[in-house]
Write a protein that holds these residues in place. Structure first.
Motif, PDB file in Angstrom:
ATOM      1  N   ALA A 182      50.853  38.861  30.331  1.00 52.31           N
ATOM      2  CA  ALA A 182      50.341  40.008  31.089  1.00 52.31           C
ATOM      3  C   ALA A 182      48.817  39.997  31.139  1.00 52.31           C
ATOM      4  O   ALA A 182      48.220  40.265  32.189  1.00 52.31           O
ATOM      5  CB  ALA A 182      50.849  41.305  30.470  1.00 52.31           C
ATOM      6  N   LEU A 183      48.178  39.690  30.019  1.00 52.78           N
ATOM      7  CA  LEU A 183      46.715  39.664  29.987  1.00 52.78           C
ATOM      8  C   LEU A 183      46.167  38.543  30.858  1.00 52.78           C
ATOM      9  O   LEU A 183      45.154  38.711  31.548  1.00 52.78           O
ATOM     10  CB  LEU A 183      46.227  39.520  28.547  1.00 52.78           C
ATOM     11  N   SER A 184      46.829  37.411  30.847  1.00 49.26           N
ATOM     12  CA  SER A 184      46.398  36.305  31.705  1.00 49.26           C
ATOM     13  C   SER A 184      46.512  36.680  33.176  1.00 49.26           C
ATOM     14  O   SER A 184      45.594  36.413  33.974  1.00 49.26           O
ATOM     15  CB  SER A 184      47.245  35.066  31.395  1.00 49.26           C
ATOM     16  N   HIS A 185      47.625  37.320  33.549  1.00 47.79           N
ATOM     17  CA  HIS A 185      47.798  37.763  34.935  1.00 47.79           C
ATOM     18  C   HIS A 185      46.764  38.829  35.303  1.00 47.79           C
ATOM     19  O   HIS A 185      46.271  38.860  36.442  1.00 47.79           O
ATOM     20  CB  HIS A 185      49.208  38.308  35.145  1.00 47.79           C
ATOM     21  N   PHE A 186      46.446  39.700  34.361  1.00 46.31           N
ATOM     22  CA  PHE A 186      45.450  40.743  34.593  1.00 46.31           C
ATOM     23  C   PHE A 186      44.081  40.123  34.882  1.00 46.31           C
ATOM     24  O   PHE A 186      43.394  40.516  35.833  1.00 46.31           O
ATOM     25  CB  PHE A 186      45.389  41.653  33.375  1.00 46.31           C
ATOM     26  N   ASP A 187      43.690  39.158  34.071  1.00 44.77           N
ATOM     27  CA  ASP A 187      42.404  38.485  34.286  1.00 44.77           C
ATOM     28  C   ASP A 187      42.342  37.887  35.696  1.00 44.77           C
ATOM     29  O   ASP A 187      41.338  38.035  36.406  1.00 44.77           O
ATOM     30  CB  ASP A 187      42.211  37.352  33.271  1.00 44.77           C
ATOM     31  N   ALA A 188      43.420  37.203  36.082  1.00 42.49           N
ATOM     32  CA  ALA A 188      43.450  36.569  37.399  1.00 42.49           C
ATOM     33  C   ALA A 188      43.422  37.610  38.510  1.00 42.49           C
ATOM     34  O   ALA A 188      42.772  37.410  39.549  1.00 42.49           O
ATOM     35  CB  ALA A 188      44.693  35.688  37.520  1.00 42.49           C
ATOM     36  N   HIS A 189      44.105  38.712  38.300  1.00 45.87           N
ATOM     37  CA  HIS A 189      44.143  39.786  39.309  1.00 45.87           C
ATOM     38  C   HIS A 189      42.747  40.386  39.510  1.00 45.87           C
ATOM     39  O   HIS A 189      42.318  40.598  40.648  1.00 45.87           O
ATOM     40  CB  HIS A 189      45.133  40.855  38.855  1.00 45.87           C
ATOM     41  N   LEU A 190      42.057  40.656  38.410  1.00 45.29           N
ATOM     42  CA  LEU A 190      40.694  41.190  38.525  1.00 45.29           C
ATOM     43  C   LEU A 190      39.796  40.212  39.272  1.00 45.29           C
ATOM     44  O   LEU A 190      39.015  40.614  40.140  1.00 45.29           O
ATOM     45  CB  LEU A 190      40.113  41.476  37.141  1.00 45.29           C
ATOM     46  N   ALA A 191      39.893  38.931  38.923  1.00 41.34           N
ATOM     47  CA  ALA A 191      39.056  37.931  39.588  1.00 41.34           C
ATOM     48  C   ALA A 191      39.376  37.850  41.075  1.00 41.34           C
ATOM     49  O   ALA A 191      38.478  37.766  41.911  1.00 41.34           O
ATOM     50  CB  ALA A 191      39.253  36.567  38.923  1.00 41.34           C
ATOM     51  N   ARG A 192      40.663  37.910  41.407  1.00 39.32           N
ATOM     52  CA  ARG A 192      41.083  37.743  42.802  1.00 39.32           C
ATOM     53  C   ARG A 192      40.719  38.951  43.649  1.00 39.32           C
ATOM     54  O   ARG A 192      40.333  38.803  44.806  1.00 39.32           O
ATOM     55  CB  ARG A 192      42.595  37.515  42.859  1.00 39.32           C
ATOM     56  N   HIS A 193      40.811  40.146  43.083  1.00 34.02           N
ATOM     57  CA  HIS A 193      40.676  41.340  43.918  1.00 34.02           C
ATOM     58  C   HIS A 193      39.359  42.088  43.715  1.00 34.02           C
ATOM     59  O   HIS A 193      38.683  42.395  44.702  1.00 34.02           O
ATOM     60  CB  HIS A 193      41.881  42.257  43.690  1.00 34.02           C
ATOM     61  N   ILE A 194      38.964  42.361  42.495  1.00 34.53           N
ATOM     62  CA  ILE A 194      37.692  43.074  42.310  1.00 34.53           C
ATOM     63  C   ILE A 194      36.519  42.157  42.602  1.00 34.53           C
ATOM     64  O   ILE A 194      35.564  42.544  43.275  1.00 34.53           O
ATOM     65  CB  ILE A 194      37.596  43.702  40.912  1.00 34.53           C
ATOM     66  N   GLU A 195      36.578  40.920  42.147  1.00 36.68           N
ATOM     67  CA  GLU A 195      35.493  39.995  42.451  1.00 36.68           C
ATOM     68  C   GLU A 195      35.387  39.751  43.957  1.00 36.68           C
ATOM     69  O   GLU A 195      34.290  39.699  44.508  1.00 36.68           O
ATOM     70  CB  GLU A 195      35.705  38.681  41.713  1.00 36.68           C
ATOM     71  N   ALA A 196      36.528  39.646  44.631  1.00 32.83           N
ATOM     72  CA  ALA A 196      36.504  39.430  46.079  1.00 32.83           C
ATOM     73  C   ALA A 196      35.934  40.649  46.793  1.00 32.83           C
ATOM     74  O   ALA A 196      35.169  40.524  47.762  1.00 32.83           O
ATOM     75  CB  ALA A 196      37.908  39.122  46.582  1.00 32.83           C
ATOM     76  N   ALA A 197      36.265  41.856  46.309  1.00 36.41           N
ATOM     77  CA  ALA A 197      35.753  43.076  46.927  1.00 36.41           C
ATOM     78  C   ALA A 197      34.253  43.211  46.739  1.00 36.41           C
ATOM     79  O   ALA A 197      33.553  43.771  47.579  1.00 36.41           O
ATOM     80  CB  ALA A 197      36.469  44.300  46.354  1.00 36.41           C
TER      81      ALA A 197
END
Length: 199
Positions: A182-197
């Motif tokens: 879950a933590l690994s997926h969370f890290d990737a999600h933040l990078a994919r969506h907040i970093e992109a935004a």
């Protein structure tokens, strides 16, 4: 870089002390601050002032709501937070009323938001397994998605003119947890969506 407000909406109970939600908040704070974002946080259970919360919402480019799912919604303390803070922001801090005016009857309900150009993300922790969603054969949700379940929360942010980033969810966290995944997926999600935004 972005100004990011992280709200921890967890309400602790003996069966749910809040370690995972606190871990996700701290992980988001650390990862995003490490990328140069400016972070402010609110932990609802610890208390808050209306003026500070309105200021944080106006300041933030992105709001990350970290919450467990209690009885198909947010904890009651976060519902109280919404009732108090969001009602206090109706005079322009978050919205100009509901958007309608007597002078212009064509204005639609919910169009008075003053936080346009800002984004929000829901990050949810579920006892429900992933398989319970998006499948018409499942007993409880009958094919509905996580975002269908959280439609009222999405509408609160839309009322203020905000746009969604993709929702993140940790599933089956009580009966069959896989926290490292879950933590690994969370890290990737933040990078994919907040970093992109923020790019």
């Amino acid at each position: 870089m972005s100004n990011i407000l992280i709200i921890n909406a967890h309400e602790p109970y003996p069966s749910s002390p809040g370690r995972l939600n606190a871990t996700l908040v701290e992980r988001a704070r650390t990862l995003l601050a490490g990328k140069g974002h400016v972070i402010r946080t609110t932990t609802v259970h610890d208390g808050y002032t209306l003026a500070d919360e309105l200021d944080k919402h106006q300041w933030a480019d992105v709001i990350l709501l970290q919450t467990p799912v209690y009885w198909m919604s947010v904890p009651w303390t976060f519902k109280r937070y919404m009732d108090e803070v969001y009602s206090a922001g109706m005079e322009g801090e978050l919205c100009e009323g509901d958007g309608r005016t007597r002078r212009d009857p064509s204005r639609q309900y919910g169009t008075g938001g003053t936080l346009t150009g800002k984004r929000y993300m829901l990050s949810l922790t579920f006892n429900a397994p992933r398989a319970a969603f998006d499948d018409p054969g499942q007993y409880l949700f009958q094919g509905r998605s996580v975002d269908d379940l959280f439609f009222p929360v999405h509408m609160n942010f839309r009322f203020f003119g905000m746009e969604p980033l993709a929702t993140f969810a940790c599933y089956d966290v009580m009966k069959n947890p896989d926290i490292e995944q879950a933590l690994s997926h969370f890290d990737a999600h933040l990078a994919r969506h907040i970093e992109a935004a923020a790019a």
